[in-house]
Enzyme design. Sequence first.
Site, short mmCIF file in Angstrom:
data_model
loop_
_atom_site.label_atom_id
_atom_site.label_comp_id
_atom_site.label_asym_id
_atom_site.label_seq_id
_atom_site.Cartn_x
_atom_site.Cartn_y
_atom_site.Cartn_z
N HIS A 1 0.82 -1.21 0.00
CA HIS A 1 0.00 0.00 0.00
C HIS A 1 0.86 1.27 0.00
CE1 HIS A 1 -4.00 -1.77 0.25
NE2 HIS A 1 -3.47 -2.72 1.02
N GLU B 1 -5.56 -12.96 -0.10
CA GLU B 1 -6.36 -11.74 0.10
C GLU B 1 -7.22 -11.48 -1.12
OE1 GLU B 1 -4.18 -8.29 1.31
OE2 GLU B 1 -3.51 -9.20 3.19
#
Length: 269
Positions: free
Chosen positions: A179, A238
Amino acid sequence: MNIKKLFLFITAFAMILPLSSCSEEPEDNNIPEENTVVIEPIETPSQSDEESSFSEPESEEPNESKEPEEPKIPMPEDESLLILVNPWNYIPEGYEPDLENVQGKYNLDKKAAQSAKDLLAAAKEAGYNMQLCSAYRTVQKSAELYSRKVNEFIGYGYSEADAKVEAAKWVAPPGTSEHHTGLAMDLVSSDYWSYYSDLEHDYEKFDSFKWMYEHCDEFGFILRFPKDKQDITGITYEPWHYRYVGVEAASYIMENGLCLEEYLELINE
Ligand SMILES: [Zn+2]
């Protein structure tokens, strides 16, 4: 009578001559046979001519040998889209993406933001209201999230060392989260939150996940942490985390069932 006898004699003699010449034929045949032996090598070149005509397909081999050139693995024009951040590769110090808002409070690098918006719009058209729950994250923010998780495990009775190991399975330690790149986002459809209060693997059962999995590459995104690649990515499955790499690379990665680490290994061979 004498003349007749003479005629018969001559006739008989004339008949013997061809016979005797016939008797020579085997000898003549011997010669021709040798000749045919000689001829054979003459025929051989003609055969080799045929071979050379057969070798025309061989001359097609160069075309076949073009096949090993194989389709080249597509690369994005902007190689910075392939930045690798994982448990073994920290975000470079001072890395600061040029951010653009995508949805709500969530921002992505300008290189990925418009594609993300296009993806959300296409999903909406297909009937899925996709909501981001994470996008660009500073190293500082990761430090806070990680520290909170470590304390959670200490609260469960773990030693500090064990708590850090456990926490890392849930929250990437600061500097190792994708991220930080501004090229990754977490998103699920709004209906998911009617059933769950946290991100869980079960999200893969939702139709919105199946749509995202099938169409993300058309917008340059990949499912970054596939179920069967956990040993390579170092991150558990994920189904909500997507990473921008550009359309060509994304299509290659998704069509071939790769993760980013495997793709990078292929193009660096
Ligand atoms: Zn994520």
